[in-house]
Design an enzyme around this catalytic site. Structure first.
Site, PDB file in Angstrom:
ATOM      1  N   GLU A 158       0.840  -1.219   0.000  1.00 14.77           N
ATOM      2  CA  GLU A 158       0.000   0.000   0.000  1.00 14.77           C
ATOM      3  C   GLU A 158       0.865   1.256   0.000  1.00 14.77           C
ATOM      4  OE1 GLU A 158      -3.067  -0.025   3.022  1.00 14.77           O
ATOM      5  OE2 GLU A 158      -3.305   2.150   2.895  1.00 14.77           O
TER       6      GLU A 158
ATOM      7  N   LYS B  68      -6.795  -0.870  11.798  1.00 12.83           N
ATOM      8  CA  LYS B  68      -6.223  -1.257  10.498  1.00 12.83           C
ATOM      9  C   LYS B  68      -5.017  -0.363  10.212  1.00 12.83           C
ATOM     10  CE  LYS B  68      -5.781  -1.339   5.830  1.00 12.83           C
ATOM     11  NZ  LYS B  68      -4.962  -0.442   4.990  1.00 12.83           N
TER      12      LYS B  68
ATOM     13  N   ASP C 230       4.736 -14.628  11.749  1.00 11.88           N
ATOM     14  CA  ASP C 230       3.370 -15.066  11.434  1.00 11.88           C
ATOM     15  C   ASP C 230       2.417 -13.883  11.637  1.00 11.88           C
ATOM     16  OD1 ASP C 230       0.823 -16.134  11.467  1.00 11.88           O
ATOM     17  OD2 ASP C 230       1.378 -17.918  12.593  1.00 11.88           O
TER      18      ASP C 230
ATOM     19  N   HIS D 214      -2.050  10.934  -0.067  1.00  9.66           N
ATOM     20  CA  HIS D 214      -2.225   9.584  -0.583  1.00  9.66           C
ATOM     21  C   HIS D 214      -2.299   9.606  -2.111  1.00  9.66           C
ATOM     22  CE1 HIS D 214      -3.371   5.411  -0.237  1.00  9.66           C
ATOM     23  NE2 HIS D 214      -4.281   5.628  -1.158  1.00  9.66           N
TER      24      HIS D 214
END
Ligand code: MEV
Length: 411
Positions: free
Chosen positions: A78, A253, A269, A366
């Site tokens: 991202e 998130k 992991d 962004h």
């Protein structure tokens, strides 16, 4: 001026050269940054191997953590994530840096007992037997015990309905510890059930590693953030994530935008870490944001606590050449140090996101980065791609068709 200023403007080869000087990377290490995992190394790792899957690997720069300057490799697809982490790191570094507080690398293994007639009596038996079981289990793992780890405690929990859960608390030192803990649970499960008079159920570690939490904290003068009103807006934005699960999911998130890429880059992991983080976020029964912010005097004080079950020995960390180099870049940290670094990246990411969201929004920054991706998707390269990305971002119209139109001179 920082060793890393202007790093983002260098071509990739020069970035690697600069990094190699900083982290004393060998030519082989440098090759592992782009070469990665060979099909031959991948073959024994999973079933039916048909290849490997690459992700961009970038470097977040400018972190000061417990007084140490540190650069952090991040594997992520991202755009904006690495820039935001570096931005958050820079703000905090200017205020003296992050501090960490990481608990012992203690995992919890669960042995489930069903149809226990007398829960109280079973808990009493567990309390009486726990030292015997602990000693027996530690004999199974002499190498871990020699490294200072091993089973530390055994305790029972009555979860109702005739179901009891026995927790093994296992110090895994620099290992993530899943195999070790599962091995111990499987070994002792039947004996515990026999002693307690119940039917043995599952024997498996818990990913809610509440004994293995890492805390990252920072205190930032409000002036460094753009003043008291910005700091207040950040506190209010965090409050939103504490009261509304819909916002909390997005907020967390954003934290995981920082956490996961380091977990992946070090061969750990990420599903385990994500499961633990989200379960921890709901530990009081409501899903909430994981960070805390408050204004004390002229400072914005922020912190992040989350379970971080990561290792720096064994498994993928040992086998994956890029993971080994990524650990080397961070000075070959042990598991607790790595957990502290990861928590700081999560907090830096969240700080940068909340600051942007509380002021101009994230789209402008962004879009500039997203436009570069779109220009590449349109088949454009180098200077032309840069020019067209800039133009699309300025117009606020960012898509492949527009990139092609601009490239063809169709204004
Ligand atoms: C985007 O990947 C992450 C953010 O949505 C996080 C947040 O809203 O806090 C910007």
């Amino acid at each position: 001026m920082s060793e890393w200023s202007g790093f983002h403007k260098l071509p990739p080869e020069e970035r690697i050269e600069r990094l190699a000087r900083h982290a004393h990377l060998t030519p082989e290490d440098c090759e592992s940054l782009t070469g990665g995992l060979s099909a031959r190394t991948a073959e024994p790792l999973v079933e039916n191997v048909i290849g490997t899957f690459a992700l961009p690997l970038g470097l977040a720069v400018g972190f000061v953590i417990d007084g140490e300057n540190i650069v952090v490799p991040m594997a992520v697809e991202e755009s904006s994530v690495i820039a935001a982490a570096s931005h958050g790191a820079k703000i905090v570094a200017g205020a003296g840096g992050f501090t960490t507080d990481v608990r012992e690398p203690m995992m919890i293994g669960q042995v489930e007992l069903r149809d226990v007639r007398d829960g109280k009596a079973a808990l009493q038996i567990i309390a009486e037997q726990r030292l015997v079981w602990k000693e027996r289990l530690n004999k199974l793992i002499p190498t871990m015990v020699a490294r200072g780890g091993g089973v530390r405690a055994i305790e029972g929990r009555d979860v109702g309905g005739g179901r009891l859960v026995v927790h093994l608390h296992v110090d895994c030192r620099d290992a993530m510890g899943a195999n070790l803990v599962n091995h111990l649970c499987e070994n002792i499960g039947d004996d515990i059930a026999k002693a307690c008079g119940g039917r043995r159920g599952l024997r498996i570690l818990s990913n809610l590693a509440t004994e293995r939490t890492a805390r990252a904290s920072a205190s930032i003068p409000v002036q460094a953030l753009g003043g008291t009103s910005v700091a207040r807006a950040i506190v209010e934005a965090n409050e939103f994530a504490l009261v509304d699960p819909y916002r909390a999911a997005t907020h967390n998130k954003g934290i995981m935008n920082g956490v996961d890429p380091v977990v992946i880059a070090t061969g750990n992991d990420w599903r385990a870490v994500a499961a633990g983080a989200h379960a921890y976020a709901a530990r009081d029964g409501t899903y909430r944001g994981l960070t805390r912010y408050a204004i004390h005097g002229d400072e914005l004080v922020c912190s992040l606590v989350l379970p971080l079950a990561v290792g720096t020995v064994g498994g993928m960390t040992a086998l994956h050449p890029t993971a080994r180099t990524c650990l080397k870049i961070m000075g070959n940290p042990g598991a607790t140090r790595l957990a502290g670094i990861i928590a700081c990246v999560g907090l830096a990411q969240n700080l940068a996101a909340l600051r942007a969201l509380s002021t101009e929004g994230i789209q402008r920054g962004h879009m500039a980065l997203h436009a570069r991706n779109v220009a590449a998707q349109a088949g454009l390269e180098d200077k032309e791609a840069e020019r067209i990305a800039r133009q699309m971002a300025a117009e606020g119209l960012v898509n492949v068709t527009r990139a092609r139109e601009l490239a063809a001179g169709l204004d």
